[in-house]
Design a protein around this motif. Structure first.
Motif, PDB file in Angstrom:
ATOM      1  N   UNK A  19      -0.755  -5.643   5.872  1.00 52.97           N
ATOM      2  CA  UNK A  19      -1.224  -5.309   7.286  1.00 52.97           C
ATOM      3  C   UNK A  19      -0.182  -4.147   7.808  1.00 52.97           C
ATOM      4  N   UNK A  20       1.082  -4.134   7.488  1.00 54.17           N
ATOM      5  CA  UNK A  20       1.980  -3.092   8.005  1.00 54.17           C
ATOM      6  C   UNK A  20       2.471  -2.209   6.922  1.00 54.17           C
ATOM      7  N   UNK A  21       2.458  -2.466   5.569  1.00 56.13           N
ATOM      8  CA  UNK A  21       3.283  -1.996   4.587  1.00 56.13           C
ATOM      9  C   UNK A  21       2.382  -1.505   3.567  1.00 56.13           C
ATOM     10  N   UNK A  22       3.012  -0.562   2.788  1.00 52.60           N
ATOM     11  CA  UNK A  22       2.391  -0.360   1.299  1.00 52.60           C
ATOM     12  C   UNK A  22       3.652  -0.347   0.390  1.00 52.60           C
ATOM     13  N   UNK A  23       3.316  -0.644  -0.744  1.00 50.17           N
ATOM     14  CA  UNK A  23       4.593  -1.212  -1.758  1.00 50.17           C
ATOM     15  C   UNK A  23       3.991  -0.197  -3.005  1.00 50.17           C
ATOM     16  N   UNK A  24       4.973   0.651  -3.536  1.00 55.30           N
ATOM     17  CA  UNK A  24       4.497   1.705  -4.621  1.00 55.30           C
ATOM     18  C   UNK A  24       5.856   1.570  -5.675  1.00 55.30           C
ATOM     19  N   UNK A  25       5.490   2.322  -6.584  1.00 62.26           N
ATOM     20  CA  UNK A  25       6.430   2.459  -7.679  1.00 62.26           C
ATOM     21  C   UNK A  25       7.575   3.573  -7.253  1.00 62.26           C
ATOM     22  N   UNK A  26       8.832   3.618  -7.844  1.00 61.03           N
ATOM     23  CA  UNK A  26       9.726   4.586  -7.805  1.00 61.03           C
ATOM     24  C   UNK A  26       9.400   5.594  -8.586  1.00 61.03           C
TER      25      UNK A  26
END
Length: 207
Positions: A19-26
């Protein structure tokens, strides 16, 4: 045969959303990523809890991502991920703000257990807003559904109440304090996902 660089090129648009974030690869070639990691790991709060690292600037962060983080993606698909606030539109500029990391990490034998452990680190100014819990839950759920991860550990030093509370909010269960070889035989509180075997020796954890 794919190289680590090719793997990152394929994965650079990977995102887990909450809902508040996105998580991605470095991505080591992204200066926003490297500068952020150098900043995060040199905050007084990070140094007090985890110690000083060799990551002192963007260049050393880039080497770390290239040499340690990307190979982990290549072999495991998971690893240390960048946590950012969801983009918002300010006039005609779309901005995304990095605020921390969340990781599923599993080292190479013999310095590892048979399932990964969850970790998280959020900038001090963004703590106490539930971001670590939100990111960790999403990463674990994705790992279970998409990457076939069947178990997850959580470790923290005795007395680290903020980390303990976060691990419990994620849904992990406390399984006692043990001296763990992967942390130099230092005592750590051990948490597991519900349903993992009662005998942690199944996963290679010391009795």
């Amino acid at each position: 045969m794919s190289t680590y660089t090719e793997a990152v090129q394929v994965q650079s648009d990977f995102t887990i959303t909450t809902p508040r974030l996105h998580i991605s690869y470095f991505v080591p070639s992204n200066p926003i990523h490297t500068t952020f990691l150098a900043h995060l790991w040199n905050t007084p709060e990070y140094i007090a809890s985890s110690g000083k690292t060799s990551i002192t600037d963007s260049a050393s962060a880039q080497k770390f991502i290239e040499n340690r983080v990307v190979p982990h993606y290549y072999f495991r698909r998971y690893g240390m991920m960048l946590v950012s606030l969801k983009p918002h539109v300010d006039a005609f500029l779309v901005e995304s703000t990095p605020i921390g990391t969340v990781s599923l990490w599993q080292g190479a034998p013999p310095d590892c257990y048979s399932v990964p452990d969850i970790g998280f680190c959020i900038l001090p100014e963004h703590q106490r807003q539930g971001y670590a819990t939100e990111a960790a839950k999403a990463l674990i759920e994705h790992a279970q559904l998409e990457w076939g991860v069947l178990g997850v550990f959580g470790f923290c030093f005795p007395g680290n109440e903020p980390s303990r509370k976060t691990l419990e909010k994620i849904g992990l269960e406390f399984r006692g304090v043990r001296k763990l070889r992967v942390f130099g035989n230092d005592e750590n509180m051990v948490f597991t996902l519900p349903g993992m075997a009662e005998d942690l020796g199944v996963y290679g954890v010391e009795p």
